[in-house]
Design a protein around this motif. Structure first.
Motif, PDB file in Angstrom:
ATOM      1  N   GLN A 128       7.699  -0.025  -3.517  1.00 40.20           N
ATOM      2  CA  GLN A 128       6.728  -0.342  -4.044  1.00 40.20           C
ATOM      3  C   GLN A 128       6.033   1.038  -3.725  1.00 40.20           C
ATOM      4  O   GLN A 128       6.236   1.970  -2.407  1.00 40.20           O
ATOM      5  N   CYS A 152      11.056  -0.032   0.559  1.00 41.02           N
ATOM      6  CA  CYS A 152       9.879  -0.674  -0.169  1.00 41.02           C
ATOM      7  C   CYS A 152       9.910   0.125  -1.118  1.00 41.02           C
ATOM      8  O   CYS A 152       9.746   1.274  -1.587  1.00 41.02           O
ATOM      9  N   ILE A 179       2.324  -8.039   0.221  1.00 50.91           N
ATOM     10  CA  ILE A 179       3.972  -8.498  -0.414  1.00 50.91           C
ATOM     11  C   ILE A 179       4.754  -7.087   0.174  1.00 50.91           C
ATOM     12  O   ILE A 179       4.461  -5.187  -1.169  1.00 50.91           O
ATOM     13  N   HIS A 180       6.342  -6.810   0.045  1.00 51.87           N
ATOM     14  CA  HIS A 180       7.088  -5.458  -0.350  1.00 51.87           C
ATOM     15  C   HIS A 180       8.115  -5.926  -0.692  1.00 51.87           C
ATOM     16  O   HIS A 180       9.210  -6.679  -0.350  1.00 51.87           O
ATOM     17  N   PRO A 181       8.361  -5.137  -2.137  1.00 49.39           N
ATOM     18  CA  PRO A 181      10.550  -5.518  -2.702  1.00 49.39           C
ATOM     19  C   PRO A 181      10.667  -4.510  -2.337  1.00 49.39           C
ATOM     20  O   PRO A 181      10.603  -3.373  -2.261  1.00 49.39           O
ATOM     21  N   HIS A 215       4.145   2.997  -0.669  1.00 49.58           N
ATOM     22  CA  HIS A 215       4.870   2.105   0.650  1.00 49.58           C
ATOM     23  C   HIS A 215       5.728   3.475   0.900  1.00 49.58           C
ATOM     24  O   HIS A 215       5.593   3.470   2.094  1.00 49.58           O
ATOM     25  N   PHE A 219       7.315   4.193   3.653  1.00 53.00           N
ATOM     26  CA  PHE A 219       8.526   2.777   4.568  1.00 53.00           C
ATOM     27  C   PHE A 219       9.716   2.703   3.001  1.00 53.00           C
ATOM     28  O   PHE A 219       9.973   2.945   2.596  1.00 53.00           O
TER      29      PHE A 219
HETATM   30 CU   LIG Z   1       5.759  -2.349   0.681  1.00 56.13          CU
END
Ligand SMILES: [Cu+2]
Length: 505
Positions: A490, A488, A436-438, A493, A498
Motif C-alpha cells: 500500500q 507493505c 489490511i496490509h498487502p 503505508h 512500512f
Molecule cells: Cu499496509
C-alpha cells in the motif's frame, strides 16, 4: 541521434586504445552496439479513461498499462529504460528472482534511472508465470509520483513447457486514477476468512487509536480516487471482451492499484483459479468472487457458458459506477450489459492450498520444523503522526523515508533482519492495526503456512493480505543473496515507514 551514438562509440574506442582492455568491460562495449530487446520510456502522457475524461500521468511508452512484456524463462533479456521526466525513477521487476542491482529498488542498491537519462539492464527472467513491473519510488504526499500515476505494466514469463489449455488469453490491469486525500477511508474489511482476530493485537491497536483521538488528532490521511479502470478504461468506454459460447478464457488479472484492494465477479460465471501471483496452485479451485490486494495477481479460467452481455466488475457499487469493470459480450448478443451481485462469499487463502489436519504441524518433509528459524514482526500504526499521515512501524522501527526519497542516490539502508543462504525462515506477522496490509517480499517466493490460525501449505506467493488484528505466517528459503526489501505494498503505508530490509550474512 545516430551521430551522437557513433561519437560515443568512437570515444569509447579511443579510450580503449589508450587505456587498454583493463579499463573497459568488453560486454559494455557490446551492449552499446546491440539494440535492447525491449525499450521502455517513462514520460508524462495523456490517457483517455473515458470520453471527455483524459488525465495526464506518467506512463511507460505513452500507454496504460505499460506494454505486456513476454519473456522466456531462463533466456536473458536486455531492457533499456529511458526516463523523460525530471524525477529519478526505479523500475521494479515484481515477483522475479533478480540480483539486487537490477531488481529496481533504491533501498536494495539498484541505481536510479536518472532524470532525462536512461539505464540498460540485462537479466535472466524467472520464475515463469504472471509477473509485473512498476515504479518503485517514494511518492509521500505527492500523489503524482510512485504508483499513483500510470507506471504499471504486465509481464508474462513463458514456462519451459506450456501447460495451458484455453481459447483466449486476456490480461487485465485494475487501476484507479485521480487520487485525492481524505480523512479516513472506506476499505472493505469483512471479506477475509478466517475472521478470527487476536485479542491482544486488537486491544493494543484500539487503545493507541483512542489515545490519539483523545489527544485531539484527526484520523490519518487515506487516498480515494475519482476514476476506476480496467486496462486504463472506465466501464463501458473500452472495447468489450468478446467471447463465444463454450470458450475457455484464461484471464491474468493484476491489481495495479497504489493503495486499493479490489474484488471482481462475472454474473452467471465462476472463476477457476489456477495460479496466484503467477505461481500454479496445488490444484485449480472454483470460486464465484475474486479478491486482490494491491500488487496481487490471479490467473483464472472462465468457461463461457452463460450467453449474454455482462459486466465483469467490482463488488463495490460505488467503485463499479465510477468505472471499475469491463463488458463481456458473447457473439450474437447485444444490449445493455448486466450486473448481478454474486452470492455471499468470503476470501480464504487456505481454500486454495493443501488441507492440513488440525493439530498437525503443517510441514512437508522439506520444511522440517527444526530447520525453520522464526522471524517475528509486529505491525503498528501511529495515527496521523507525520504531518497528518499515519506512521507505520515494524517492531517499533519506521523505515527512514529520506532513504527512499527522491534524492536520486541509492545508498542502501541498514538491514534490520539477517539471513543465511540456504536456510528456511518463517515470518510470523502480527498486525496490531485495523487495516489490511498487502505484504510483499522482494526477490523471493514465500509459502503461506498459517492464515489467522488456519494451517495451509502449497500456496506460493509474493504478496499476501494480512487482515486487521490478524496473524499470518509465511515461509521462505533464503536462496537469492543480496539486499532484500520487505514492505507493505500500500503506497501510503510503505512511504510512511512500512518497510524493512533483509541482508545475507
Ligand atoms: Cu499496509
Amino acid at each position: 541521434m545516430s551521430a551522437n551514438f557513433r561519437s560515443r562509440r568512437d570515444l569509447l574506442k579511443t579510450a580503449g586504445s589508450i587505456a587498454g582492455a583493463v579499463l573497459l568491460n568488453p560486454r559494455n562495449l557490446l551492449s552499446q552496439q546491440t539494440p535492447a530487446d525491449y525499450t521502455l520510456t517513462i514520460a508524462t502522457s495523456p490517457i483517455e479513461l473515458a470520453k471527455d475524461r483524459i488525465v495526464s500521468v506518467t506512463t511507460y511508452n505513452g500507454q496504460f498499462p505499460g506494454p505486456l512484456l513476454r519473456f522466456q524463462e531462463g533466456k536473458p533479456v536486455t531492457v533499456e529504460v529511458h526516463n523523460n521526466t525530471d524525477t529519478p525513477e526505479q523500475l521494479h521487476w515484481h515477483g522475479q528472482f533478480l540480483p539486487a542491482d537490477v531488481d529496481g529498488a533504491a533501498e536494495e542498491g539498484s541505481p536510479f534511472i536518472p532524470p532525462r537519462g536512461s539505464r540498460r539492464i540485462t537479466f535472466t527472467p524467472g520464475p515463469s508465470g504472471f509477473r509485473f513491473y512498476h515504479s518503485h519510488v517514494r511518492a509521500g504526499a505527492n500523489l503524482a509520483n510512485g504508483q499513483y500515476g500510470g507506471l504499471v505494466g504486465p509481464v508474462y514469463i513463458e514456462p519451459r513447457q506450456n501447460p495451458g489449455h484455453y481459447d483466449q488469453e486476456i490480461f487485465l490491469t485494475l487501476k484507479e486514477f485521480q487520487p485525492t486525500l481524505s480523512r479516513g477511508g472506506d476499505m472493505a474489511m469483512d471479506f477475509l476468512a478466517p475472521a478470527a482476530t487476536v485479542p491482544s493485537l486488537k486491544q493494543s491497536g484500539e487503545s493507541k487509536m483512542k489515545a490519539s483521538l483523545a489527544a485531539g488528532h484527526p484520523h490519518g490521511y487515506e487516498v480515494g480516487y475519482e476514476s476506476f479502470t480496467i486496462n486504463g478504461r472506465m466501464l463501458g468506454h473500452g472495447d468489450p471482451i468478446r467471447v463465444k459460447t463454450g470458450q475457455r478464457v484464461l484471464f491474468h488479472i493484476l491489481n495495479g492499484s497504489a493503495t486499493e484492494i479490489r474484488s471482481l465477479a462475472l454474473p452467471g460465471h465462476t472463476f477457476e483459479v489456477v495460479a496466484m501471483d503467477g505461481n500454479p496452485l496445488p490444484k485449480p479451485v472454483r470460486v464465484p468472487v475474486l479478491w486482490l490486494g494491491t500488487a496481487e495477481r490471479l490467473s483464472v479460467l472462465v468457461e463461457m457458458n452463460h450467453p449474454g452481455v455482462w459486466i465483469l466488475g467490482d463488488l463495490a457499487n460505488d467503485d463499479r459506477h465510477h468505472g471499475m469493470g469491463i463488458v463481456v459480450e458473447y457473439a450474437n448478443h447485444t444490449g445493455k450489459p448486466l450486473w448481478l451481485p454474486p452470492p455471499p462469499f468470503k476470501w480464504n487463502y487456505a481454500r486454495f492450498g493443501n488441507p492440513v489436519a488440525p493439530g498437525k504441524p503443517n510441514q512437508t518433509p522439506l520444511l522440517a520444523q527444526e530447520r525453520i528459524e522464526v522471524i517475528d514482526m509486529l505491525f503498528e500504526k501511529q495515527n496521523a503522526a507525520l504531518d497528518g499521515f499515519n506512521q507505520w512501524t515494524i517492531n517499533g522501527q519506521a523505515f527512514p523515508s529520506e532513504m527512499s526519497a527522491m534524492s536520486g542516490t541509492s545508498d542502501p539502508a541498514t538491514p534490520q533482519f539477517h539471513l543465511r543462504e540456504g536456510r528456511r525462515y518463517r515470518i510470523r506477522m502480527k498486525n496490531a492495526s485495523d487495516d489490511i496490509h498487502p505484504i510483499h517480499l522482494h526477490r523471493h517466493t514465500f509459502e503461506l503456512t498459517r492464515i489467522a490460525g488456519q494451517a495451509t501449505s502449497g500456496i506460493l506467493k509474493d504478496v499476501v493480505m494480512v487482515g486487521g488484528y490478524q496473524e499470518i505466517e509465511i515461509d521462505f528459503t533464503a536462496n537469492n543473496p543480496g539486499l532484500t526489501l520487505f514492505h507493505c505494498h500500500q503506497q501510503l503505508h510503505m512511504d510512511f515507514g512500512f518497510m524493512t530490509l533483509f541482508d545475507y550474512l
